[in-house]
Scaffold this motif. Sequence first.
Motif, PDB file in Angstrom:
ATOM      1  N   GLN A 139       0.664  -1.470  -0.095  1.00  0.00           N
ATOM      2  CA  GLN A 139      -0.046   0.133   0.081  1.00  0.00           C
ATOM      3  C   GLN A 139       0.764   1.143   0.311  1.00  0.00           C
ATOM      4  O   GLN A 139       0.492   2.402  -0.760  1.00  0.00           O
ATOM      5  N   LYS A 140       1.656   1.678   0.764  1.00  0.00           N
ATOM      6  CA  LYS A 140       2.915   2.698   0.972  1.00  0.00           C
ATOM      7  C   LYS A 140       3.522   2.751  -0.077  1.00  0.00           C
ATOM      8  O   LYS A 140       3.620   3.586  -0.895  1.00  0.00           O
ATOM      9  N   LEU A 141       4.108   1.023  -0.854  1.00  0.00           N
ATOM     10  CA  LEU A 141       4.667   1.690  -1.743  1.00  0.00           C
ATOM     11  C   LEU A 141       3.992   1.670  -3.358  1.00  0.00           C
ATOM     12  O   LEU A 141       4.162   3.366  -3.949  1.00  0.00           O
ATOM     13  N   ASP A 142       2.857   1.550  -3.590  1.00  0.00           N
ATOM     14  CA  ASP A 142       1.466   1.779  -4.007  1.00  0.00           C
ATOM     15  C   ASP A 142       1.696   3.440  -3.911  1.00  0.00           C
ATOM     16  O   ASP A 142       1.779   4.418  -4.809  1.00  0.00           O
ATOM     17  N   TYR A 143       1.572   4.042  -3.073  1.00  0.00           N
ATOM     18  CA  TYR A 143       1.017   5.771  -2.949  1.00  0.00           C
ATOM     19  C   TYR A 143       1.952   6.557  -3.162  1.00  0.00           C
ATOM     20  O   TYR A 143       2.459   7.271  -3.361  1.00  0.00           O
ATOM     21  N   ILE A 144       3.616   5.961  -2.808  1.00  0.00           N
ATOM     22  CA  ILE A 144       4.893   6.681  -2.821  1.00  0.00           C
ATOM     23  C   ILE A 144       5.223   6.614  -4.303  1.00  0.00           C
ATOM     24  O   ILE A 144       5.547   7.684  -5.364  1.00  0.00           O
ATOM     25  N   HIS A 145       4.827   5.837  -4.992  1.00  0.00           N
ATOM     26  CA  HIS A 145       5.300   5.526  -6.268  1.00  0.00           C
ATOM     27  C   HIS A 145       3.952   6.799  -7.744  1.00  0.00           C
ATOM     28  O   HIS A 145       4.213   6.968  -9.048  1.00  0.00           O
ATOM     29  N   HIS A 146       2.757   6.407  -7.294  1.00  0.00           N
ATOM     30  CA  HIS A 146       1.526   7.270  -7.493  1.00  0.00           C
ATOM     31  C   HIS A 146       1.561   8.943  -7.288  1.00  0.00           C
ATOM     32  O   HIS A 146       1.046  10.136  -8.415  1.00  0.00           O
ATOM     33  N   ASN A 147       2.554   9.310  -6.332  1.00  0.00           N
ATOM     34  CA  ASN A 147       2.696  10.206  -5.750  1.00  0.00           C
ATOM     35  C   ASN A 147       3.422  11.256  -6.346  1.00  0.00           C
ATOM     36  O   ASN A 147       2.278  12.971  -6.604  1.00  0.00           O
ATOM     37  N   PRO A 148       3.570  11.880  -7.774  1.00  0.00           N
ATOM     38  CA  PRO A 148       4.871  12.533  -8.399  1.00  0.00           C
ATOM     39  C   PRO A 148       3.468  12.931  -9.274  1.00  0.00           C
ATOM     40  O   PRO A 148       3.372  14.116  -9.839  1.00  0.00           O
ATOM     41  N   CYS A 149       1.548  12.550  -9.468  1.00  0.00           N
ATOM     42  CA  CYS A 149       0.811  12.583 -10.293  1.00  0.00           C
ATOM     43  C   CYS A 149      -0.430  13.161  -9.715  1.00  0.00           C
ATOM     44  O   CYS A 149      -1.472  12.976 -10.563  1.00  0.00           O
ATOM     45  N   SER A 150      -0.414  12.875  -8.706  1.00  0.00           N
ATOM     46  CA  SER A 150      -1.721  13.033  -7.512  1.00  0.00           C
ATOM     47  C   SER A 150      -1.800  14.638  -6.985  1.00  0.00           C
ATOM     48  O   SER A 150      -0.601  14.610  -6.810  1.00  0.00           O
ATOM     49  N   GLY A 151      -3.202  14.837  -6.611  1.00  0.00           N
ATOM     50  CA  GLY A 151      -3.554  16.126  -5.807  1.00  0.00           C
ATOM     51  C   GLY A 151      -2.710  17.498  -7.046  1.00  0.00           C
ATOM     52  O   GLY A 151      -2.838  16.885  -8.063  1.00  0.00           O
ATOM     53  N   LYS A 152      -1.905  17.964  -6.001  1.00  0.00           N
ATOM     54  CA  LYS A 152      -1.472  19.328  -7.031  1.00  0.00           C
ATOM     55  C   LYS A 152      -0.059  18.894  -8.036  1.00  0.00           C
ATOM     56  O   LYS A 152      -0.187  20.090  -8.909  1.00  0.00           O
ATOM     57  N   TRP A 153       0.734  17.460  -7.596  1.00  0.00           N
ATOM     58  CA  TRP A 153       1.581  17.341  -8.598  1.00  0.00           C
ATOM     59  C   TRP A 153       1.940  17.069  -9.932  1.00  0.00           C
ATOM     60  O   TRP A 153       0.122  15.876  -9.861  1.00  0.00           O
ATOM     61  N   ASN A 154       2.436  17.400 -10.651  1.00  0.00           N
ATOM     62  CA  ASN A 154       1.780  16.526 -12.185  1.00  0.00           C
ATOM     63  C   ASN A 154       2.858  17.007 -12.340  1.00  0.00           C
ATOM     64  O   ASN A 154       3.354  17.333 -13.458  1.00  0.00           O
ATOM     65  N   LEU A 155       3.927  16.033 -11.825  1.00  0.00           N
ATOM     66  CA  LEU A 155       5.376  16.481 -11.965  1.00  0.00           C
ATOM     67  C   LEU A 155       5.778  15.319 -14.168  1.00  0.00           C
ATOM     68  O   LEU A 155       7.137  15.410 -13.704  1.00  0.00           O
ATOM     69  N   ALA A 156       4.701  14.379 -13.628  1.00  0.00           N
ATOM     70  CA  ALA A 156       5.333  13.629 -14.391  1.00  0.00           C
ATOM     71  C   ALA A 156       4.032  13.145 -15.281  1.00  0.00           C
ATOM     72  O   ALA A 156       3.072  13.337 -14.934  1.00  0.00           O
ATOM     73  N   ASP A 157       4.033  12.456 -16.799  1.00  0.00           N
ATOM     74  CA  ASP A 157       3.223  12.308 -17.262  1.00  0.00           C
ATOM     75  C   ASP A 157       2.827  11.000 -17.115  1.00  0.00           C
ATOM     76  O   ASP A 157       1.171  10.469 -16.976  1.00  0.00           O
ATOM     77  N   GLU A 158       3.676  10.085 -16.929  1.00  0.00           N
ATOM     78  CA  GLU A 158       2.855   8.794 -16.032  1.00  0.00           C
ATOM     79  C   GLU A 158       3.820   8.699 -14.350  1.00  0.00           C
ATOM     80  O   GLU A 158       5.277   8.698 -14.862  1.00  0.00           O
TER      81      GLU A 158
END
Length: 192
Positions: A139-158
């Motif tokens: 669960q934590k691994l999935d959360y950190i991996h998706h963090n750059p593209c979630s919420g206000k962040w738009n740091l990568a296309d994928e």
Amino acid sequence: MPTRKAQKDTEVVFYITITCYDWISLFVVTDFYKEIYKWFTILKSKGNQINGYVIIPNHLHALVYVNRTSTSINKLVGNGKRFMAYEIVTRLNALNNQELIQRLQTAVPVQERSKGKLHEVFELSFDCKPCYDKKFFLQKLDYIHHNPCSGKWNLADEYVNYPHSSAGFYDKGVQVYMKWMIIVCLSIYRLM
């Protein structure tokens, strides 16, 4: 869970979050990513493992396996924060960013200032949760991996394309950014 209590467990993976003071994007302003990777390398040199990570402009998440002969996660993170803080201030001075330097100086609590602390670079405590089972770890691994593209962040296309994350290693089998760091996943098997 801000940690002010000592985490004494070893031979366990800890989910940690270290946040820049007041959520300032200090990692971007000072181009600090390589310094965080150096800290990861230091942790590994002491027999610990980095099982996942993401470095966002103002915070980082990591899954750190602490071996049985290591010092506590509290001490590992405390030392890391201290040395990273010195380097961030050095870089801000080199950039002549007086506005941020002044902001970090003003933020130092009186009791810490009396002990000689000059800058408040990180939030005082850090989040730290032990991962005692595979489900929580994943669960934590999935959360950190998706963090750059979630919420206000738009740091990568994928999320797998974000360069300051272990997502590329897990999903593609390649290191996206760091050439010198190999993520060791032995503790994942301990959780299974």
